[in-house]
Design a protein around this motif. Structure first.
Motif, PDB file in Angstrom:
ATOM      1  N   ASP A   1      62.777  78.036  26.478  1.00  0.00           N
ATOM      2  CA  ASP A   1      63.106  78.284  25.069  1.00  0.00           C
ATOM      3  C   ASP A   1      62.246  79.380  24.458  1.00  0.00           C
ATOM      4  OD1 ASP A   1      65.058  76.280  24.953  1.00  0.00           O
ATOM      5  OD2 ASP A   1      63.549  74.735  24.526  1.00  0.00           O
ATOM      6  N   LEU A   2      62.827  80.073  23.484  1.00  0.00           N
ATOM      7  CA  LEU A   2      62.039  80.936  22.603  1.00  0.00           C
ATOM      8  C   LEU A   2      61.385  80.035  21.563  1.00  0.00           C
ATOM      9  CD1 LEU A   2      64.549  83.881  22.095  1.00  0.00           C
ATOM     10  CD2 LEU A   2      62.489  83.867  23.510  1.00  0.00           C
ATOM     11  N   LEU A   3      60.088  80.197  21.373  1.00  0.00           N
ATOM     12  CA  LEU A   3      59.310  79.252  20.574  1.00  0.00           C
ATOM     13  C   LEU A   3      59.037  79.816  19.180  1.00  0.00           C
ATOM     14  CD1 LEU A   3      56.746  78.465  23.398  1.00  0.00           C
ATOM     15  CD2 LEU A   3      58.850  77.215  22.870  1.00  0.00           C
ATOM     16  N   PRO A   4      59.475  79.138  18.103  1.00  0.00           N
ATOM     17  CA  PRO A   4      59.227  79.633  16.749  1.00  0.00           C
ATOM     18  C   PRO A   4      57.740  79.561  16.413  1.00  0.00           C
ATOM     19  CG  PRO A   4      60.112  77.405  16.669  1.00  0.00           C
ATOM     20  CD  PRO A   4      60.183  77.840  18.102  1.00  0.00           C
TER      21      PRO A   4
ATOM     22  N   THR B   1      49.963  82.483  16.554  1.00  0.00           N
ATOM     23  CA  THR B   1      51.033  81.769  17.257  1.00  0.00           C
ATOM     24  C   THR B   1      50.841  80.257  17.182  1.00  0.00           C
ATOM     25  OG1 THR B   1      49.870  82.068  19.376  1.00  0.00           O
ATOM     26  CG2 THR B   1      51.587  83.675  18.813  1.00  0.00           C
TER      27      THR B   1
ATOM     28  N   THR C   1      63.074  86.086  11.908  1.00  0.00           N
ATOM     29  CA  THR C   1      62.617  84.934  12.689  1.00  0.00           C
ATOM     30  C   THR C   1      61.732  85.431  13.829  1.00  0.00           C
ATOM     31  OG1 THR C   1      64.629  83.707  12.192  1.00  0.00           O
ATOM     32  CG2 THR C   1      63.347  82.973  14.083  1.00  0.00           C
TER      33      THR C   1
ATOM     34  N   ARG D   1      59.576  84.635  17.280  1.00  0.00           N
ATOM     35  CA  ARG D   1      59.501  83.699  18.397  1.00  0.00           C
ATOM     36  C   ARG D   1      58.546  84.248  19.460  1.00  0.00           C
ATOM     37  NH1 ARG D   1      62.674  80.176  16.012  1.00  0.00           N
ATOM     38  NH2 ARG D   1      64.896  80.501  15.837  1.00  0.00           N
TER      39      ARG D   1
ATOM     40  N   ASP E   1      57.993  84.423  23.417  1.00  0.00           N
ATOM     41  CA  ASP E   1      58.788  84.331  24.651  1.00  0.00           C
ATOM     42  C   ASP E   1      57.851  84.241  25.844  1.00  0.00           C
ATOM     43  OD1 ASP E   1      60.547  84.490  26.722  1.00  0.00           O
ATOM     44  OD2 ASP E   1      61.434  86.427  26.152  1.00  0.00           O
TER      45      ASP E   1
ATOM     46  N   THR F   1      54.926  71.449  23.438  1.00  0.00           N
ATOM     47  CA  THR F   1      56.263  71.938  23.114  1.00  0.00           C
ATOM     48  C   THR F   1      57.316  70.878  23.427  1.00  0.00           C
ATOM     49  OG1 THR F   1      56.393  73.047  25.277  1.00  0.00           O
ATOM     50  CG2 THR F   1      55.655  74.369  23.406  1.00  0.00           C
TER      51      THR F   1
END
Length: 484
Positions: free
Chosen positions: A314-317, A229, A282, A284, A286, A304
């Motif tokens: 936000d959902l984080l890439p 991650t 994609t 992400r 959460d 972030t």
């Protein structure tokens, strides 16, 4: 310098611990200012130790053994995990501000691969808190000379192959030879050699190059851990989203669907994420359901926010990125390398603790344990055989330095990124070895060549080393990568 003091190279947690713990006066050499560029400062998680009433060093050892794909040295694992509670007490005495529960006990976090909460932490910036405390102790010691802005350029050995000096280069380019028969390498990892990394981009395996050129044995250089991650943004290095987020309840989603048990060992989760990305999905992270997530993880919230994302909303890439090297300069239990008078500690060393995949938050523990071991050993007269239990070096890996052989760092990073990524195959590795071979006179290309060569020599998948052409592999689907 002609007084034969112990010379410690590197000012991350391992090097600082070694200097601080040394019974003798020593010199600490660091390429920039103290702790600058040290990956220890970036560690978010903490220090793993069996401190809870329902935990034990044996359980910690079992988790370490299992997470490392049963490829570690069990005696080393048992030894280091057994002293982990003592290390926490030592760090507490140095006034490391570990987080506490309401009853005053240590607040222990759960991270991937651990069977129960056992990570002592200082918020989500544990590495910086611990390293800063050790740095303060070093700066207040009258027996430690700190030489900032001095980079190690070359190890010198005598006719018997024993260390007799270290050439250091000052910021102005001038050089000086420190005459010593005791050098401790604490130069950190080699993650900066990959195009996607969470490491300082200066982490180019300098210690491996220094040691290998004088005949030190290295092992398991192909065993590198990809953190699953890393925040997938236009940054170099990539910001890290700590494992503790998943321990607190964050989930991984591919096109909106959960696809993996998040608290499996990192090699499993990283491979599962890579599989989803390779399929064009994609991925992400959460963390929106974690209560008070921004106050619990302020450093991550800041990272972030700097990238235009809100940790709480936000959902984080994310994507896997090179995070840690399990291999390195081979050492024994005293941190001795195969070269007399040379010790290696911390991430630059290969102790056998991590096996084929590092268990979360074992690295800061290893840094302190190996730093203390080297300090104690280097302070005593050398009697008897030197590290005779270590196998001899492969002469084919010992290459001289040649500054005319340089390859651009970005080209090296691209080569390793494609050949030694989450998934590897023999043909790509062979091309990388051939491309790097003419440039091994340059330190960066030399270390990359050693890594690719090691990966090519191991056709079987184990832990973080995943060969797509392993004919013995039971399945192509990463363990744990089923729908949840």
């Amino acid at each position: 310098m002609k007084d034969n003091r112990i010379v410690v190279v590197g000012s991350g947690l391992a090097g600082l611990t070694c200097a601080w713990a040394s019974p003798e006066p020593c010199v600490l050499v660091t390429a920039a200012s103290l702790t600058s560029g040290a990956a220890s400062m970036w560690a978010q998680g903490g220090v793993a130790a069996a401190l809870a009433p329902n935990d034990s060093p044996q359980d910690h050892a079992d988790d370490t053994w299992r997470a490392g794909a049963f490829a570690g040295d069990r005696a080393v694992i048992d030894r280091i995990t057994s002293v982990a509670p003592e290390i926490i007490r030592l760090l507490t005495e140095l006034e490391v501000p570990f987080d506490r529960a309401s009853d005053g006990s240590l607040d222990l976090a759960l991270e991937g691969g651990h069977s129960r909460p056992r990570v002592a932490h200082a918020g989500d910036h544990s590495g910086a808190a611990i390293t800063a405390c050790m740095a303060s102790a070093v700066l207040h010691s009258p027996t430690i000379e700190v030489r900032e802005n001095h980079s190690a350029a070359q190890l010198l050995v005598d006719d018997d192959g024993a260390v007799c000096g270290l050439v250091v280069r000052r910021a102005d380019g001038t050089e000086e030879t420190l005459e010593t028969d005791r050098v401790v390498l604490a130069t950190g990892g080699l993650g900066g050699l990959w195009s996607h990394t969470t490491n300082p981009t200066t982490a180019l395996g300098q210690g491996v190059a220094l040691a290998a050129r004088v005949g030190a044995r290295t092992d398991d250089l192909h065993l590198v851990q990809f953190h699953p991650t890393a925040l997938d943004v236009d940054r170099d290095p990539l910001p890290l989203l700590t494992e503790a987020l998943r321990g607190a309840g964050a989930t991984l989603l591919a096109d909106g669907a959960r696809f993996v048990e998040e608290l499996q060992p990192r090699d499993v989760v990283a491979a599962a994420v890579w599989e989803q990305l390779s399929a064009g999905r994609t991925v992400r992270l959460d963390a929106r359901e974690i209560p008070d997530v921004t106050s619990k993880f302020p450093a991550v919230a800041g990272l972030t926010a700097d990238c235009g994302l809100d940790l709480a909303r936000d959902l984080l890439p994310v994507r896997p990125a090179l995070h840690y090297s399990m291999g390195g300069i081979t050492v024994d239990q005293r941190s001795r390398t195969s070269v007399p008078g040379l010790w290696a500690i911390g991430e630059v060393s290969r102790t056998g603790l991590h096996g084929a995949n590092r268990l979360a938050s074992n690295s800061l523990l290893e840094a302190v344990v190996t730093g203390r071991a080297a300090a104690q050993d280097a302070a005593h007269p050398i009697t008897g055989p030197w590290a005779d239990a270590l196998p001899a070096v492969d002469p084919a890996t010992v290459h001289p330095r040649d500054d005319a052989a340089a390859m651009p760092v970005q080209k090296v990073r691209a080569l390793l990124g494609s050949a030694c990524g989450v998934l590897r195959d023999g043909a790509t590795l062979e091309r990388a070895v051939d491309a790097l071979a003419p440039h091994t006179g340059d330190d960066v290309a030399y270390v990359a060549w050693l890594i690719a060569r090691s990966a090519l020599a191991h056709p079987r998948s184990v832990g973080a080393h995943r060969r797509t052409d392993d004919v013995h592999a039971a399945t192509d689907t990463p363990q744990g990568a089923t729908a949840c």
